[in-house]
Scaffold this motif. Structure first.
Motif, mmCIF file in Angstrom:
data_model
loop_
_atom_site.group_PDB
_atom_site.id
_atom_site.type_symbol
_atom_site.label_atom_id
_atom_site.label_comp_id
_atom_site.label_asym_id
_atom_site.label_seq_id
_atom_site.Cartn_x
_atom_site.Cartn_y
_atom_site.Cartn_z
ATOM 1 N N THR A 5 72.472 -63.011 11.547
ATOM 2 C CA THR A 5 73.109 -63.805 10.495
ATOM 3 C C THR A 5 72.927 -65.298 10.749
ATOM 4 O OG1 THR A 5 74.781 -62.082 10.199
ATOM 5 C CG2 THR A 5 75.282 -64.262 9.305
ATOM 6 N N LEU A 6 72.590 -66.028 9.667
ATOM 7 C CA LEU A 6 72.509 -67.493 9.700
ATOM 8 C C LEU A 6 73.407 -68.020 8.589
ATOM 9 C CD1 LEU A 6 68.657 -68.100 10.128
ATOM 10 C CD2 LEU A 6 70.413 -68.363 11.879
ATOM 11 N N LEU A 9 72.578 -70.532 5.289
ATOM 12 C CA LEU A 9 71.116 -70.679 5.231
ATOM 13 C C LEU A 9 70.667 -71.239 3.892
ATOM 14 C CD1 LEU A 9 68.267 -70.215 6.364
ATOM 15 C CD2 LEU A 9 68.406 -67.852 5.529
ATOM 16 N N LYS A 10 71.238 -70.722 2.821
ATOM 17 C CA LYS A 10 70.825 -71.158 1.474
ATOM 18 C C LYS A 10 71.120 -72.641 1.270
ATOM 19 C CE LYS A 10 71.049 -69.547 -3.316
ATOM 20 N NZ LYS A 10 71.648 -68.539 -4.228
ATOM 21 N N LEU A 12 71.506 -74.837 3.611
ATOM 22 C CA LEU A 12 70.666 -75.601 4.540
ATOM 23 C C LEU A 12 69.297 -75.895 3.922
ATOM 24 C CD1 LEU A 12 70.141 -76.755 7.419
ATOM 25 C CD2 LEU A 12 69.295 -74.475 8.032
ATOM 26 N N ILE A 13 68.702 -74.877 3.316
ATOM 27 C CA ILE A 13 67.387 -75.061 2.686
ATOM 28 C C ILE A 13 67.472 -76.076 1.561
ATOM 29 C CG2 ILE A 13 65.609 -73.902 1.324
ATOM 30 C CD1 ILE A 13 66.203 -71.363 2.958
ATOM 31 N N GLN A 28 61.299 -73.313 3.858
ATOM 32 C CA GLN A 28 61.404 -71.922 4.324
ATOM 33 C C GLN A 28 60.300 -71.602 5.337
ATOM 34 O OE1 GLN A 28 61.643 -69.157 1.016
ATOM 35 N NE2 GLN A 28 63.026 -70.528 -0.099
ATOM 36 N N ILE A 31 61.252 -73.091 8.621
ATOM 37 C CA ILE A 31 62.325 -72.325 9.267
ATOM 38 C C ILE A 31 61.766 -71.051 9.882
ATOM 39 C CG2 ILE A 31 64.425 -71.000 8.826
ATOM 40 C CD1 ILE A 31 65.216 -73.130 6.778
ATOM 41 N N LEU A 65 62.837 -64.034 6.120
ATOM 42 C CA LEU A 65 64.113 -64.649 5.765
ATOM 43 C C LEU A 65 64.782 -63.869 4.648
ATOM 44 C CD1 LEU A 65 63.388 -68.503 5.689
ATOM 45 C CD2 LEU A 65 64.596 -67.222 7.455
ATOM 46 N N ILE A 67 67.368 -64.883 2.128
ATOM 47 C CA ILE A 67 68.093 -66.062 1.639
ATOM 48 C C ILE A 67 69.480 -65.681 1.133
ATOM 49 C CG2 ILE A 67 67.999 -68.081 0.140
ATOM 50 C CD1 ILE A 67 65.754 -67.959 2.172
ATOM 51 N N GLU A 70 71.625 -64.468 3.870
ATOM 52 C CA GLU A 70 71.798 -65.532 4.856
ATOM 53 C C GLU A 70 71.570 -65.017 6.282
ATOM 54 O OE1 GLU A 70 75.539 -67.526 4.140
ATOM 55 O OE2 GLU A 70 74.546 -68.806 2.668
ATOM 56 N N PHE A 72 68.004 -63.401 9.073
ATOM 57 C CA PHE A 72 66.567 -63.183 9.250
ATOM 58 C C PHE A 72 66.325 -61.919 10.059
ATOM 59 C CE2 PHE A 72 67.644 -65.348 13.176
ATOM 60 C CZ PHE A 72 66.801 -64.776 14.116
#
Length: 425
Positions: A5-6, A9-10, A12-13, A28, A31, A65, A67, A70, A72
């Motif tokens: 889990t990140l 993430l969305k 952040l992008i 992307q 990353i 990824l 997205i 959230e 990878f």
């Protein structure tokens, strides 16, 4: 499939994309590259088998990824073999056929090898962060290079940001709606009369877009390049833009060798339209057009002269504002000339510290010697140049004699052939 889990993430992008003016897909990609480097760091730290990892070892791994979710995943492409010698690159046929009976030796399969959330580790996360920052910088440099490559040799509007050593760092943009990027204005490309205070705006000539991964601004701009003068005149004189008047040559000394001499430019113009005065078109009514250029260049002195196909006329025009009595082309091959002027025109023709004659020589491509008309000994000067030419004459004479001998030999052979043919007849 498992996933690391990140959170955020969305967002952040989105934020990186806006902040750095990069497309989301580019962010992307950066990353993904950073995460695969982080995974490599994790694997090296977990290397219980003490296996040697070369630079290409992880080429069969990739990051996917998610997205919306959230997070990878790490995927590995493995080759199906009979006996496994490397579990990172290979998988046994027997194992694969348990889920895919149709599988054969030599086929490839993609497997999820994502580590557990807690196993990824602090060091791997730090590595990911460092690589991401580097990849984003690389992406920005690549975009700047692509954006400005076609603009080399054009003029841009710039705004002063800060000073770094003797260089000025400016903010420039490639067009409306585009974010500004940093450009460097080195000391040698600055004008002595410019005041580079913060947020001051200037027109600058884009001289070079640097290649590679160097630090600092990739764009080098100039205020001293002759291209800036050409652009300013083309922008102010419709006849130049319409190609009725053309700029033939420009000689500019934006940073004179002495601080007692100001910047100066000579520009030669011409036209094929007999009804158009090219010099008058560039100067404008009451000097209105040339004054705009002078103001942009902070008071730089500019001489607009008429180009001529006749070298003597062109040289005389180039020495403006001095009045020239006679131009003697002493040696056209080495492009040396004597220019005769009255005594009261000597200092004007030469210019302060030789600037006027120096610029005229650059403009015309001739070596110009200014002579006092009253003291000029024409016969002595002719004898001097004749002696110089005579030094080169023997070599030229030998070459000419050799050519004549070759030609006579060819003619003799032709005569003999004709004689032989006549004998046979």
């Amino acid at each position: 499939m498992s996933m690391v889990t990140l959170s955020g993430l969305k967002e952040l992008i989105e934020s990186i994309s806006k902040e750095r003016n990069l497309p989301r897909l580019a962010v992307q990609a950066a990353i993904r590259e950073a995460l695969i480097k982080g995974y490599e760091r994790y694997r090296r730290a977990q290397n219980l088998e003490r296996r040697q990892f070369d630079e290409e070892y992880f080429n069969n791994f990739e990051v996917e990824l998610d997205i919306e979710g959230e997070g990878f995943r790490v995927l590995s492409t493995k080759t199906i073999v009979e006996a496994v010698s490397n579990t990172d690159h290979q998988i046994s046929l027997e194992e694969v056929q348990q889920v895919a009976p149709e599988a054969q030796l030599g086929d490839s399969v993609v497997l999820d090898v994502t580590p557990d959330q807690g196993e990824f580790g602090r060091m791997a996360a730090m590595q990911t962060k460092q690589v991401l920052a580097q990849k984003l910088r690389d992406q920005q440099r690549q975009m700047v290079q692509e954006e400005f490559q076609d603009l080399e040799g054009t003029v841009l509007q710039a705004r002063v940001l800060r000073f770094e050593r003797q260089s000025v760092v400016l903010a420039v943009s490639s067009g409306f709606g585009q974010s500004e990027v940093d450009a460097e204005l080195p000391k040698r490309e600055q004008l002595p009369n410019d005041n580079y205070r913060a947020n001051a705006t200037f027109k600058v000539y884009l001289k070079k877009v640097s290649q590679g991964q160097q630090r600092g601004p990739q764009l080098m701009v100039s205020r001293a390049d002759a291209g800036l003068v050409v652009y300013l005149f083309a922008n102010e004189v419709p006849e130049i833009e319409d190609e009725v008047v053309r700029i033939v040559a420009v000689a500019r000394e934006a940073n004179p060798p002495s601080r007692y001499v100001g910047p100066r430019t000579k520009i030669a113009v011409d036209t094929l339209d007999r009804d158009v005065d090219p010099v008058g078109a560039c100067i404008g009514a009451r000097g209105s057009r040339i004054q705009v250029v002078v103001n942009e260049l902070r008071g730089e002195k500019i001489d607009v002269i008429r180009w001529s196909p006749d070298p003597a006329t062109y040289i005389a025009n180039a020495l403006s504002p001095a009045r020239v009595d006679e131009v003697r082309l002493m040696d056209p091959e080495s492009r040396q000339t004597h220019v005769l002027v009255a005594e009261d025109q000597l200092s004007l023709a030469i210019g302060k510290e030789g600037q006027n004659v120096r610029l005229a020589a650059r403009l015309t491509g001739w070596k110009i010697d200014i002579k006092d008309q009253a003291k000029y000994d024409q016969e002595a000067e002719d004898i001097k140049f004749a002696a110089v030419r005579a030094q080169n004459q023997p070599q030229n004479y030998e070459d000419d004699r050799s050519d004549r001998e070759d030609q006579m030999a060819e003619e003799l052979e032709l005569d003999e052939d004709r004689f032989d043919n006549s004998e046979e007849d």
